[in-house]
Each structure stands twice: as C-alpha cells, then as structure tokens.
Design an enzyme around this catalytic site. Structure first.
Site, PDB file in Angstrom:
ATOM      1  N   ASN A 133       0.821  -1.208   0.000  1.00  0.00           N
ATOM      2  CA  ASN A 133       0.000   0.000   0.000  1.00  0.00           C
ATOM      3  C   ASN A 133       0.859   1.264   0.000  1.00  0.00           C
ATOM      4  O   ASN A 133       0.964   1.946  -1.023  1.00  0.00           O
ATOM      5  CB  ASN A 133      -0.955  -0.030   1.195  1.00  0.00           C
ATOM      6  CG  ASN A 133      -1.978   1.078   1.139  1.00  0.00           C
ATOM      7  OD1 ASN A 133      -1.893   1.982   0.303  1.00  0.00           O
ATOM      8  ND2 ASN A 133      -2.950   1.027   2.017  1.00  0.00           N
ATOM      9  N   ASP A 134       1.506   1.541   1.112  1.00  0.00           N
ATOM     10  CA  ASP A 134       2.258   2.796   1.214  1.00  0.00           C
ATOM     11  C   ASP A 134       3.343   2.931   0.131  1.00  0.00           C
ATOM     12  O   ASP A 134       3.597   4.021  -0.354  1.00  0.00           O
ATOM     13  CB  ASP A 134       2.930   2.898   2.588  1.00  0.00           C
ATOM     14  CG  ASP A 134       1.906   3.139   3.688  1.00  0.00           C
ATOM     15  OD1 ASP A 134       0.770   3.559   3.354  1.00  0.00           O
ATOM     16  OD2 ASP A 134       2.229   2.905   4.858  1.00  0.00           O
ATOM     17  N   VAL A 135       3.967   1.816  -0.236  1.00  0.00           N
ATOM     18  CA  VAL A 135       5.085   1.890  -1.190  1.00  0.00           C
ATOM     19  C   VAL A 135       4.629   2.188  -2.613  1.00  0.00           C
ATOM     20  O   VAL A 135       5.453   2.370  -3.501  1.00  0.00           O
ATOM     21  CB  VAL A 135       5.938   0.597  -1.185  1.00  0.00           C
ATOM     22  CG1 VAL A 135       6.559   0.371   0.179  1.00  0.00           C
ATOM     23  CG2 VAL A 135       5.142  -0.607  -1.643  1.00  0.00           C
TER      24      VAL A 135
END
Lengths: 467, 104
Positions: free
Chosen positions: A394-396
C-alpha cells in the site's frame, strides 16, 4: 603458542571478509557463508588451545547447549519469521558481549567476590571500553528482546508513548555515562557497573517500545549494528583484534542497512536514534475520510486483463506473506510466462519486515532471483508495462509520496505503478497502510480493485486462467 | 594511551573502511542473508567467552562465561545455518517457464 593463536585469528578475520565479499552475488553467496563458518571454526579450535583454559566442563556444556539451540532455531524457523530470528540473534550477540566484558572485569579485579579491588594498573582505555561494551551490549540485548516480542506478536506492535520519553531516555543515557566516567577513575566501584547494566537494560526497552511494528526493519538493522559494535568494544577490552575486526564489519553492515531502510521509509537516522520513530502515526490518523467510490472488479475481470497482457510487473507487499500467497502467486506468474508474457517482480526496499525479506520469501516460493528487480532497476519500466499487479502493498505505491506535501509519506521513494497502462490492486479492504495515509491510487480510473484475501484471489485467478 | 590501544584503534578504523567497502557491494536481493550471516560472524565473541568459561576457579565469572558461550554459539550455529538455508533457496531461472509448482 600465543603467536600461533593470533595468526589463526587473522586467518579467521580474512575468511570473514572474503565471505562477505562473496555475498555480492547470489551465485557465490553460499560459498561465502561457508567460508565464514570455516573461519569461525578455526577461531574456536585455536582458542581451545589457549593455556588460560584449565577446565573444559563448562565450555563443553556451553558449546553443546548453545549449538543445539542454534541448530534447532535455524531448522525450525519459518521464512516469514526471519525478522524475529535475526532480532533474537542480535540480542544474544549483545548479551554475549555484556557477559564476556563483565567476566573480564571480575578477572581483572583479581578477587572473585568483588569485595576488594586488587587489580593493579588496568589502563583507562580498557575500563572505558568495558563500560561501553556493557552499555551497548545490554541495550542490544533488551532492545532486541522487545523487537522480537513485537514482531512475534507477543507484544502489541503499536508504539507505546508517554510524556518526556526522549528526555527521560537521554537522561538515563547521560546518567550511565557519568557513572561510567566515575567507574573508570575508580574501578573498585563495581556497584556502578551493575547500575550501568540496569540502566542499559531499561534503556533498551524504553528506546524500542515507542517504535511501531511497521518500522521494525530500521530497528532490527540498527540493533544489528549495535551487536557488532558491542563485540568490537569487547575486542578492545580483551585486546583481541579478531573481535575488533569482526565486530566492526558487522557494525558497518548494520549501519549501511539502517541508512538504506531509513531512506526507503522516509525517515532520518537521527529521528530513529532517539525514539522519534512512529510518532508521526498519531498525526496520520486524522486524515479525513470523505466518501469516494472505487470500482470493484471480480477475479474473472482481472484474469481477462492478465490474459491479454504482454507485460506484467508484480508488486508484492507484506500482505502477500501474511496471506501465505507466495507459492500460488508464482504459479500465476508461471502460467502467464508460459503464455508468452514478460513477468517480473518489483521489490521495494521495505517490502517485508526486514531488509531484503521479500526476496527470501519469493525465493522460497521458487521464484528465480533474476525475476526479482529492485526499485531503481524497474521503476522506469512501468510506463511500458500493461499491468502492474499489486498484492498486499500500500504505502510503497502511494502517489501521495510524490505530490502531497502534508503527507507523512511525502518524499518517500515509491514504485511508479500508476504509470502502467492498468494498475491492478488485490487488497482486503480500503484501509490505509501503516502510515495512515489514504491511497489515491485506488480511486483512479485505470485502477482495478479486486477485494479479498490475497491467497484466495490469486488462487481464483489461477483457476480461471487454467481454463 | 598504551601502544596496544593505538594498534586497536588502527585496526578498528581500517576494519570500518573495509566493512563499508565490502558490504555496500552486497545487492538488496541478499540483504536478509547478509544480516543473518553477519550475525553469525558477530558470534566471534565466543572466543572471549570460551576463555572466561574455562578459567577453572569455579567462581561466578565461569558461570557468566558459560552463559556467554551459549549465547554466542546460538548466534554462530543459528546464524550460519539459517543463512545457508536461505541462500540455498536462491535459484537462477534455468528453464524460462514450465516450473509450475503445486502450492500446498
């Protein structure tokens, strides 16, 4: 005899360096590890020839018990649990340094009950490095145990914060240093050493508990560095160059990995060193969740898309490993490859729970390592790719890292999945990632959201594609 | 400042440079085995602990030495073996496809 022992230590140190050098390629890495093991064997065998050793009973017990536990751990550990394993090993390394340093103090004191200091002429530098060895070793020991507990789920992963945390930690460290200086001036003050160890033990705990579970890659790397540094300090205490060389190598290794992780997680090293990590979390939770709609797709839609793709880049995240979907994902990749598509994996530096973790997890699932590409190698290829398949990450892949200045992710290097012709996301829910930042990618037109558990979705895709 | 200390500081600084040089060449692909492998070699403290455990006068320092041997050996054996296990899994793409493996 002494000369022979020291020359043998030099051979060991050279073998360690050569071993690390061979780790620069997956083709030679295994041989490198073996060289290191041979170096260690040489060091242990020649040490046993030392005249100072009179009684072998306790040595034998130690070798058998420690070796047995190590063997068991190495055979039993699951690849998903590698971060805990390395954390635990860091801890034992630090603990060993502390114990050796303290035993050496008792030897130097010349009186086993510590009541009288009869150790004459012990130089300041030995005493100072003794204090450092105890301090760093103990912080590494308790800090690693906390990191282990967090990763293993024994302790909640969420950061534990309280008022004045940084200041209290700094005060404790300062207190330990002051006591250390007093001890160096008067080495009969053994009680000070005990207090220093106690402070270090508390400091190890209080400096790791404020760090969130997701930031553990940084902590594990840093503790790795500390464990090396503790060994190097013990080398100073014992005037043993083998320990100094080896400890320093490990310290350097941990330090390099720490800075790589910091960069990839968008944090400064200073921020990590003094309990700043994870503080941003609370701020992230305030993100307003206005109602936006995403388009849901079924695995059948996704399979159709993949069937017609010439090129696919798979972006695996830790969610993949949690769902144990690596093997079935490799099956999917194999099917696509056999249909003539180019399939590669894009590995973000913080994919997984420690540096390089995702590569190990995929290697275990028989993914050939030439298909595993690091971010810098593959980021320019997304724009020429038909489908970017994101599983459990997600964040990456959050474009907010490029554009949204207020985001905790801003400035973090991300994988350019949104440049691919189609972005396919397999995810359980729309919940934000660890940074608490909503992901705009999910709402984009060319994004296909497939909701569900990674394993069942990918299994589904495989079944449809096999027909 | 003793002469031994000076030599030790030389060794320390030079080893740091060697370390940075060698380790920055390890690709991210192998960073996990690097960590477990370097853990294993940091078990070199076993050398100091063996001496402490074998001094033979039966005091507390011998017990501490024995515990240190245990800790360091967990590092050594656990570290080298798990690294070997991991590195054994890294394989090159030999047959470009057809290696469809049944998942459990």
């Amino acid at each position: 005899m002494k000369e022979l022992i020291y020359l043998a230590y030099l051979v060991s140190a050279v073998l360690f360096i050569m071993g690390l050098k061979l780790l620069s390629s997956p083709k030679t890495a295994r041989r490198g590890n073996l060289l290191g093991a041979v170096g260690m064997l040489i060091a242990i065998v020649v040490t046993l020839l030392d005249k100072a050793i009179i009684d072998f009973t306790f040595i034998l017990i130690g070798l058998v018990v420690g070796g047995g536990i190590g063997l068991l751990l190495a055979k039993r550990v699951q690849m998903t649990a590698m971060p805990q394993m390395v954390g635990l090993l860091n801890g034992f390394g630090g603990g060993a340094s502390t114990l050796v340093a303290f035993a050496e103090y008792m030897r130097l004191s010349g009186d086993a009950s510590l009541t009288v200091w009869t150790g004459a002429n012990v130089s300041y530098d030995v005493l100072a490095t003794l204090v450092l060895s105890l301090l760093i070793g103990t912080v590494t020991f308790t800090g690693s145990l906390i990191a282990f507990a967090k990763l293993q789920g024994i302790m909640r992963g969420a950061p534990i914060l309280y008022a004045m945390q940084k200041q209290i930690n700094a005060a404790m460290l300062l207190g330990a240093i002051v006591l250390g200086v007093l001890f160096v001036l008067d080495p009969s003050l053994w009680l000070f050493l005990i207090i220093i160890i106690a402070i270090a033990a508390i400091l190890g705990v209080t400096s790791v508990i404020p760090i969130g579970g997701a930031d553990m890659p940084v902590v594990i790397s840093l503790l790795n560095s500390y464990s090396g540094l503790a060994a190097a300090m013990t080398g100073f205490v014992l005037s043993n160059n083998a320990l100094i060389i080896t400890g320093t190598l490990v310290g350097a290794s941990g330090f390099i990995l720490t800075s790589i992780m910091c960069k990839a997680m968008n944090r400064s090293l200073g921020n990590v060193l003094f309990a700043g990590v994870g503080v941003d979390y609370a701020a992230g939770e305030t993100a307003a969740t206005e109602q936006r709609t995403v388009v849901r797709y079924t695995p059948e839609d996704a399979a159709f898309m993949l069937e017609n793709a010439q090129s696919v880049i798979i972006v695996p995240g830790y969610g993949l490993a949690v769902a144990q979907a690596q093997h079935v994902l490799q099956e999917l990749a194999s099917i696509l490859i056999s249909r003539g598509a180019t399939v590669r994996y894009a590995i973000h530096p913080v994919a997984g729970r420690m540096p390089g973790h995702m590569n190990v997890l995929l290697a275990e699932a028989n993914v050939p390592y030439d298909l595993l590409l690091e971010m810098d190698q593959i980021n320019d290829d997304f724009q020429n790719t038909d489908v970017a398949l994101i599983i459990g990450a997600n964040d990456v892949v959050n474009p907010a890292a490029r554009t949204k200045k207020s985001s905790p992710l801003y400035g973090m290097p991300i994988l350019n999945v949104d440049y691919a012709r189609t972005t396919m996301v397999v995810k359980r829910s729309l919940n934000p990632g660890f940074a608490g930042e909503d992901n705009d990618l999910f709402y984009e037109k060319k994004t296909m959201m497939v909701f569900g558990d990674a394993k069942s979705v990918v299994t589904n895709l495989v079944q449809v594609l096999k027909k | 400042m003793t002469e031994t200390l000076m030599v030790s500081i030389y060794v320390f600084v030079l080893a740091a440079f060697v370390g940075f040089e060698v380790i920055s060449k390890v690709p991210p692909l192998l960073h996990t085995p690097l960590m477990s492998g370097s853990n294993a070699i940091s078990g070199i403290t076993v050398v100091g602990s063996l001496i402490a455990a074998g001094e033979g006068h039966g005091g507390l320092s011998v017990i501490l030495g024995m515990i240190a041997v245990i800790f360091a050996m967990i590092n050594v054996v656990g570290g080298f073996m798990v690294t070997d296990r991991m590195l054994g899994m890294f394989k090159q793409d030999t047959s470009k496809s057809k290696q469809i493996k049944k998942a459990e």
